[in-house]
Scaffold this motif. Structure first.
Motif, PDB file in Angstrom:
ATOM      1  N   VAL A  90      90.300  26.455  66.347  1.00 28.26           N
ATOM      2  CA  VAL A  90      90.408  27.553  65.384  1.00 28.26           C
ATOM      3  C   VAL A  90      88.997  27.968  64.976  1.00 28.26           C
ATOM      4  O   VAL A  90      88.174  27.121  64.631  1.00 28.26           O
ATOM      5  N   ILE A  91      88.741  29.271  65.035  1.00 28.79           N
ATOM      6  CA  ILE A  91      87.451  29.830  64.611  1.00 28.79           C
ATOM      7  C   ILE A  91      87.755  30.898  63.569  1.00 28.79           C
ATOM      8  O   ILE A  91      88.594  31.776  63.812  1.00 28.79           O
ATOM      9  N   GLN A  92      87.091  30.840  62.425  1.00 30.19           N
ATOM     10  CA  GLN A  92      87.300  31.829  61.368  1.00 30.19           C
ATOM     11  C   GLN A  92      85.943  32.389  60.951  1.00 30.19           C
ATOM     12  O   GLN A  92      85.019  31.624  60.653  1.00 30.19           O
ATOM     13  N   PHE A  93      85.843  33.723  60.957  1.00 32.09           N
ATOM     14  CA  PHE A  93      84.561  34.372  60.650  1.00 32.09           C
ATOM     15  C   PHE A  93      84.800  35.667  59.894  1.00 32.09           C
ATOM     16  O   PHE A  93      85.837  36.311  60.024  1.00 32.09           O
ATOM     17  N   ARG A  94      83.811  36.060  59.102  1.00 29.40           N
ATOM     18  CA  ARG A  94      83.913  37.259  58.259  1.00 29.40           C
ATOM     19  C   ARG A  94      83.486  38.504  59.029  1.00 29.40           C
ATOM     20  O   ARG A  94      82.503  38.479  59.775  1.00 29.40           O
ATOM     21  N   SER A  95      84.188  39.585  58.819  1.00 33.92           N
ATOM     22  CA  SER A  95      83.879  40.843  59.514  1.00 33.92           C
ATOM     23  C   SER A  95      82.549  41.428  59.063  1.00 33.92           C
ATOM     24  O   SER A  95      81.879  42.105  59.840  1.00 33.92           O
ATOM     25  N   GLU A  96      82.140  41.128  57.816  1.00 37.43           N
ATOM     26  CA  GLU A  96      80.875  41.681  57.320  1.00 37.43           C
ATOM     27  C   GLU A  96      79.697  41.228  58.180  1.00 37.43           C
ATOM     28  O   GLU A  96      78.736  41.973  58.356  1.00 37.43           O
ATOM     29  N   HIS A  97      79.772  40.011  58.680  1.00 32.86           N
ATOM     30  CA  HIS A  97      78.666  39.510  59.500  1.00 32.86           C
ATOM     31  C   HIS A  97      78.538  40.306  60.796  1.00 32.86           C
ATOM     32  O   HIS A  97      77.434  40.668  61.195  1.00 32.86           O
ATOM     33  N   ILE A  98      79.656  40.600  61.432  1.00 32.22           N
ATOM     34  CA  ILE A  98      79.623  41.410  62.656  1.00 32.22           C
ATOM     35  C   ILE A  98      79.208  42.831  62.301  1.00 32.22           C
ATOM     36  O   ILE A  98      78.459  43.476  63.038  1.00 32.22           O
ATOM     37  N   GLY A  99      79.655  43.324  61.153  1.00 30.99           N
ATOM     38  CA  GLY A  99      79.269  44.661  60.703  1.00 30.99           C
ATOM     39  C   GLY A  99      77.767  44.795  60.555  1.00 30.99           C
ATOM     40  O   GLY A  99      77.175  45.801  60.960  1.00 30.99           O
ATOM     41  N   MET A 100      77.146  43.769  59.984  1.00 28.09           N
ATOM     42  CA  MET A 100      75.685  43.800  59.848  1.00 28.09           C
ATOM     43  C   MET A 100      75.007  43.792  61.211  1.00 28.09           C
ATOM     44  O   MET A 100      74.002  44.471  61.417  1.00 28.09           O
ATOM     45  N   MET A 101      75.556  43.035  62.148  1.00 26.22           N
ATOM     46  CA  MET A 101      74.980  42.995  63.494  1.00 26.22           C
ATOM     47  C   MET A 101      75.117  44.355  64.175  1.00 26.22           C
ATOM     48  O   MET A 101      74.204  44.813  64.847  1.00 26.22           O
ATOM     49  N   THR A 102      76.257  45.011  63.977  1.00 24.11           N
ATOM     50  CA  THR A 102      76.485  46.323  64.583  1.00 24.11           C
ATOM     51  C   THR A 102      75.503  47.350  64.039  1.00 24.11           C
ATOM     52  O   THR A 102      75.010  48.205  64.784  1.00 24.11           O
ATOM     53  N   GLU A 103      75.218  47.269  62.735  1.00 25.90           N
ATOM     54  CA  GLU A 103      74.250  48.196  62.141  1.00 25.90           C
ATOM     55  C   GLU A 103      72.856  48.002  62.716  1.00 25.90           C
ATOM     56  O   GLU A 103      72.099  48.944  62.865  1.00 25.90           O
ATOM     57  N   SER A 104      72.513  46.769  63.025  1.00 23.80           N
ATOM     58  CA  SER A 104      71.173  46.457  63.517  1.00 23.80           C
ATOM     59  C   SER A 104      71.044  46.538  65.035  1.00 23.80           C
ATOM     60  O   SER A 104      69.984  46.877  65.549  1.00 23.80           O
ATOM     61  N   PHE A 105      72.124  46.198  65.733  1.00 24.54           N
ATOM     62  CA  PHE A 105      72.060  46.108  67.186  1.00 24.54           C
ATOM     63  C   PHE A 105      73.212  46.885  67.815  1.00 24.54           C
ATOM     64  O   PHE A 105      74.372  46.483  67.683  1.00 24.54           O
ATOM     65  N   PRO A 106      72.922  47.971  68.534  1.00 20.69           N
ATOM     66  CA  PRO A 106      73.999  48.745  69.159  1.00 20.69           C
ATOM     67  C   PRO A 106      74.775  47.941  70.203  1.00 20.69           C
ATOM     68  O   PRO A 106      75.917  48.290  70.527  1.00 20.69           O
ATOM     69  N   GLU A 107      74.212  46.843  70.686  1.00 19.28           N
ATOM     70  CA  GLU A 107      74.909  46.007  71.653  1.00 19.28           C
ATOM     71  C   GLU A 107      76.200  45.407  71.081  1.00 19.28           C
ATOM     72  O   GLU A 107      77.072  44.987  71.834  1.00 19.28           O
ATOM     73  N   PHE A 108      76.332  45.399  69.773  1.00 12.78           N
ATOM     74  CA  PHE A 108      77.519  44.846  69.138  1.00 12.78           C
ATOM     75  C   PHE A 108      78.622  45.886  68.902  1.00 12.78           C
ATOM     76  O   PHE A 108      79.677  45.550  68.386  1.00 12.78           O
ATOM     77  N   SER A 109      78.392  47.133  69.282  1.00 18.27           N
ATOM     78  CA  SER A 109      79.376  48.182  68.994  1.00 18.27           C
ATOM     79  C   SER A 109      80.719  47.916  69.682  1.00 18.27           C
ATOM     80  O   SER A 109      81.774  48.193  69.114  1.00 18.27           O
ATOM     81  N   ARG A 110      80.690  47.373  70.859  1.00 13.50           N
ATOM     82  CA  ARG A 110      81.935  47.062  71.574  1.00 13.50           C
ATOM     83  C   ARG A 110      82.737  45.989  70.830  1.00 13.50           C
ATOM     84  O   ARG A 110      83.964  46.051  70.728  1.00 13.50           O
ATOM     85  N   ILE A 111      82.030  44.994  70.297  1.00 15.34           N
ATOM     86  CA  ILE A 111      82.692  43.947  69.521  1.00 15.34           C
ATOM     87  C   ILE A 111      83.280  44.538  68.244  1.00 15.34           C
ATOM     88  O   ILE A 111      84.390  44.193  67.841  1.00 15.34           O
ATOM     89  N   ALA A 112      82.557  45.445  67.612  1.00 23.77           N
ATOM     90  CA  ALA A 112      83.067  46.099  66.402  1.00 23.77           C
ATOM     91  C   ALA A 112      84.354  46.857  66.713  1.00 23.77           C
ATOM     92  O   ALA A 112      85.307  46.821  65.922  1.00 23.77           O
ATOM     93  N   ARG A 113      84.415  47.525  67.864  1.00 26.58           N
ATOM     94  CA  ARG A 113      85.648  48.241  68.253  1.00 26.58           C
ATOM     95  C   ARG A 113      86.789  47.250  68.501  1.00 26.58           C
ATOM     96  O   ARG A 113      87.939  47.508  68.146  1.00 26.58           O
ATOM     97  N   LEU A 114      86.468  46.109  69.110  1.00 27.44           N
ATOM     98  CA  LEU A 114      87.494  45.077  69.332  1.00 27.44           C
ATOM     99  C   LEU A 114      88.072  44.634  67.997  1.00 27.44           C
ATOM    100  O   LEU A 114      89.291  44.570  67.830  1.00 27.44           O
ATOM    101  N   LEU A 115      87.209  44.328  67.042  1.00 26.08           N
ATOM    102  CA  LEU A 115      87.682  43.843  65.748  1.00 26.08           C
ATOM    103  C   LEU A 115      88.491  44.906  65.019  1.00 26.08           C
ATOM    104  O   LEU A 115      89.473  44.587  64.349  1.00 26.08           O
ATOM    105  N   ALA A 116      88.114  46.168  65.163  1.00 27.39           N
ATOM    106  CA  ALA A 116      88.892  47.248  64.547  1.00 27.39           C
ATOM    107  C   ALA A 116      90.293  47.310  65.157  1.00 27.39           C
ATOM    108  O   ALA A 116      91.271  47.558  64.451  1.00 27.39           O
ATOM    109  N   SER A 117      90.407  47.056  66.447  1.00 19.08           N
ATOM    110  CA  SER A 117      91.719  47.118  67.103  1.00 19.08           C
ATOM    111  C   SER A 117      92.542  45.852  66.859  1.00 19.08           C
ATOM    112  O   SER A 117      93.734  45.835  67.124  1.00 19.08           O
TER     113      SER A 117
END
Length: 168
Positions: A90-117
């Motif tokens: 089991v892995i549990q993580f906060r979306s805000e952390h990925i959100g901050m990465m997406t703001e800083s690194f466009p390479e995370f945009s695909r992961i942000a779309r995954l989490l939105a879906s």
């Protein structure tokens, strides 16, 4: 239906997320209908039974791999297991952390779309679930920094899949 309890997730010191390994008969939750603001990845290398997510009940078998969105009521999977053997990661993580990465690194945009879906939960199917599951198993034996990097790789791999099943 019973009201879900808020579960407070506390990552260990030096880590931004929580990871656990549970195996029958020593399981951390029994009948625990709950929700939490964190995303949750559950990988079940061995076990089968019933999965309770939102208002849906479905089956899981060896290799089950799901990504649950925040605040979705669900039972701990070990509550619904019906096989003689059961183990889960089991892995549990906060979306805000990925959100901050997406703001800083466009390479995370695909992961942000995954989490939105994945807001209502998704299941990884086919051979990909076993390949990604092995990545999760390896992750458990790593130090905090390596686990974080591996979490990004796991999310990236799931984001590259052509399709996954919605849980709801």
């Amino acid at each position: 239906m019973k009201k879900a309890n808020l579960e407070k997730i506390e990552p260990p010191e030096g880590s931004s997320f929580y990871m656990a390994y549970n195996k029958a008969p020593l399981l951390c939750h029994l009948d625990f209908w709950h929700f939490h603001p964190e995303f949750e990845i559950v990988y079940v290398p061995h076990g089968e039974g019933r999965r309770f997510v939102g208002d849906k009940v479905s089956r899981f078998t060896d290799g089950d791999l799901v990504l649950l969105g925040p605040n979705i009521p669900h039972n701990a999977f070990n509550f619904g297991f019906e096989s003689t053997e059961y183990e889960e990661y089991v892995i549990q993580f906060r979306s805000e952390h990925i959100g901050m990465m997406t703001e800083s690194f466009p390479e995370f945009s695909r992961i942000a779309r995954l989490l939105a879906s994945a807001q209502t939960g998704i299941a990884v199917t086919g051979t990909a679930k076993h390949r990604i599951g092995r990545m999760i198993e390896d992750m458990y034996r790593q130090n905090c920094f390596q686990r974080l990097m591996q979490l990004f790789f796991v999310l990236r791999e799931v984001s590259l899949l052509p399709h996954v099943e919605d849980l709801e």
